[in-house]
Design a protein around this motif. Structure first.
Motif, short mmCIF file in Angstrom:
data_model
loop_
_atom_site.label_atom_id
_atom_site.label_comp_id
_atom_site.label_asym_id
_atom_site.label_seq_id
_atom_site.Cartn_x
_atom_site.Cartn_y
_atom_site.Cartn_z
N THR A 70 0.82 -1.20 0.00
CA THR A 70 0.00 0.00 0.00
C THR A 70 0.86 1.26 0.00
O THR A 70 1.84 1.36 0.75
CB THR A 70 -0.93 0.01 1.23
N THR A 71 0.50 2.20 -0.83
CA THR A 71 1.19 3.47 -0.92
C THR A 71 0.15 4.56 -1.18
O THR A 71 -1.04 4.32 -1.04
CB THR A 71 2.27 3.43 -2.03
N THR A 72 0.59 5.75 -1.53
CA THR A 72 -0.35 6.85 -1.78
C THR A 72 -0.30 7.25 -3.26
O THR A 72 0.69 7.00 -3.95
CB THR A 72 -0.01 8.08 -0.92
N ILE A 73 -1.36 7.90 -3.71
CA ILE A 73 -1.39 8.40 -5.08
C ILE A 73 -0.24 9.39 -5.30
O ILE A 73 0.42 9.38 -6.34
CB ILE A 73 -2.74 9.09 -5.38
N GLY A 74 0.04 10.24 -4.31
CA GLY A 74 1.13 11.19 -4.43
C GLY A 74 2.47 10.52 -4.62
O GLY A 74 3.30 10.97 -5.44
N GLU A 75 2.72 9.44 -3.90
CA GLU A 75 3.98 8.72 -4.04
C GLU A 75 4.09 8.07 -5.41
O GLU A 75 5.16 8.05 -6.03
CB GLU A 75 4.12 7.69 -2.93
N VAL A 76 2.98 7.53 -5.92
CA VAL A 76 3.00 6.94 -7.26
C VAL A 76 3.29 8.01 -8.31
O VAL A 76 4.13 7.82 -9.20
CB VAL A 76 1.66 6.23 -7.57
N MET A 77 2.63 9.15 -8.19
CA MET A 77 2.87 10.23 -9.16
C MET A 77 4.31 10.72 -9.09
O MET A 77 4.92 11.04 -10.12
CB MET A 77 1.91 11.38 -8.90
N GLY A 78 4.88 10.75 -7.91
CA GLY A 78 6.27 11.14 -7.79
C GLY A 78 7.19 10.18 -8.51
O GLY A 78 8.16 10.59 -9.16
N ALA A 79 6.88 8.88 -8.41
CA ALA A 79 7.70 7.87 -9.10
C ALA A 79 7.54 7.93 -10.61
O ALA A 79 8.46 7.58 -11.36
CB ALA A 79 7.33 6.48 -8.58
N LEU A 80 6.37 8.39 -11.08
CA LEU A 80 6.12 8.43 -12.52
C LEU A 80 6.72 9.66 -13.20
O LEU A 80 6.85 9.67 -14.44
CB LEU A 80 4.60 8.44 -12.79
N GLN A 81 7.08 10.67 -12.44
CA GLN A 81 7.49 11.95 -13.02
C GLN A 81 8.61 11.80 -14.05
O GLN A 81 8.60 12.45 -15.10
CB GLN A 81 7.92 12.92 -11.93
N LYS A 82 9.58 10.96 -13.77
CA LYS A 82 10.74 10.83 -14.66
C LYS A 82 10.40 10.19 -15.99
O LYS A 82 11.20 10.25 -16.93
CB LYS A 82 11.83 10.03 -13.96
N TRP A 83 9.20 9.59 -16.09
CA TRP A 83 8.82 8.90 -17.33
C TRP A 83 7.72 9.61 -18.11
O TRP A 83 7.56 9.37 -19.31
CB TRP A 83 8.34 7.48 -17.00
N LEU A 84 6.92 10.45 -17.45
CA LEU A 84 5.74 11.02 -18.09
C LEU A 84 6.10 11.85 -19.32
O LEU A 84 5.33 11.93 -20.27
CB LEU A 84 4.95 11.87 -17.10
N ARG A 85 7.26 12.48 -19.33
CA ARG A 85 7.65 13.34 -20.45
C ARG A 85 8.07 12.55 -21.69
O ARG A 85 8.09 13.09 -22.80
CB ARG A 85 8.78 14.27 -20.03
N ILE A 86 8.44 11.28 -21.50
CA ILE A 86 9.02 10.52 -22.60
C ILE A 86 8.19 9.30 -23.01
O ILE A 86 8.47 8.66 -24.02
CB ILE A 86 10.46 10.08 -22.26
N ALA A 87 7.16 8.96 -22.25
CA ALA A 87 6.34 7.79 -22.56
C ALA A 87 5.31 8.10 -23.63
O ALA A 87 4.79 9.21 -23.72
CB ALA A 87 5.64 7.29 -21.30
N ASP A 88 5.00 7.10 -24.46
CA ASP A 88 3.95 7.23 -25.47
C ASP A 88 2.57 6.93 -24.89
O ASP A 88 1.56 7.43 -25.38
CB ASP A 88 4.21 6.27 -26.63
N GLY A 89 2.54 6.08 -23.89
CA GLY A 89 1.26 5.68 -23.31
C GLY A 89 1.47 5.04 -21.95
O GLY A 89 2.61 4.83 -21.50
#
Length: 219
Positions: free
Chosen positions: A48-67
């Protein structure tokens, strides 16, 4: 703060939709299809984690991912957390969002109403071991791909019909040396891999459901 049970995140994933994708696997599944390749994601109450922690982990990929592809586990077993996560992603990401569910489309009416505009393409229905597997992105041909937005129709139309698609998967390595796979391999692929490695003297344990009715695998 809304919590979410998360199995793992990975980038890039190239076998669960078009382009280089972020893979989000949620933890916990009440459907538990016999032969599921991801039985390690069935148990609820773990990771179990938080939505904020998940979004923090995704930040480095959101700019370069296609989907982004969301799987599990069963994402709609955490429908409130899922919708909250997708809303947060939509605020920072312009690529497509593809979600897998083992529920029939007809049973997701209220959940999809809450997620209106957040999911571009949706795969529904349970994996059926032993059924034909001739359609892309599916563990068995009963699974249905729904194109919910114009972006989903544009990106996923090629996956709605039979093709020369060959089931495949990405291979990843964890820091502890564990090997795991993302994608939709052919049914019984894990058993074939394990048998080959066993002949070479290796001891292999997989996450595939090995119940008495298991004959195949699912995404």
């Amino acid at each position: 703060m809304i919590e979410i049970a998360l199995s793992r995140l990975h980038f890039p994933v190239t076998t669960l939709g078009p382009g280089k994708r972020i893979g989000i696997w949620l933890q916990g599944c009440s459907i538990r299809c016999p032969g599921c390749i991801s039985a390690d994601t069935w148990a609820a109450g773990r990771h179990t984690t938080t939505i904020g922690e998940v979004m923090g982990a995704l930040q480095k990929w959101l700019r370069i991912a296609d989907g982004i592809t969301v799987s599990g586990g069963e994402p709609f077993d955490q429908s409130l957390a899922l919708v909250t996560l997708l809303k947060a992603i939509r605020g920072e990401f312009s690529g497509d969002i593809f979600v897998y569910s083992g529920y029939p489309f007809e049973k997701l009416h209220s959940e999809l109403s809450a997620a209106d505009g957040l999911i571009d393409a949706l795969m529904t229905d349970p994996f059926v071991a032993g059924m034909a597997q001739s359609l892309p992105l599916r563990g068995s041909d009963n699974q249905r791909l729904h194109l919910l937005t114009s972006l989903g129709a544009d990106r996923f139309a090629p996956f709605t019909v039979p093709s020369s698609y060959a089931p495949k998967f990405d291979v990843m390595f964890d820091e502890d040396g564990s090997v795991w796979f993302a994608g939709v391999p052919s049914q019984n692929a894990f058993r074939q891999i394990a048998a080959s490695l066993d002949l070479e003297g290796h001891r292999v344990s997989t996450s595939e459901d090995k119940g008495p009715s298991s004959k195949g695998v699912a995404p």
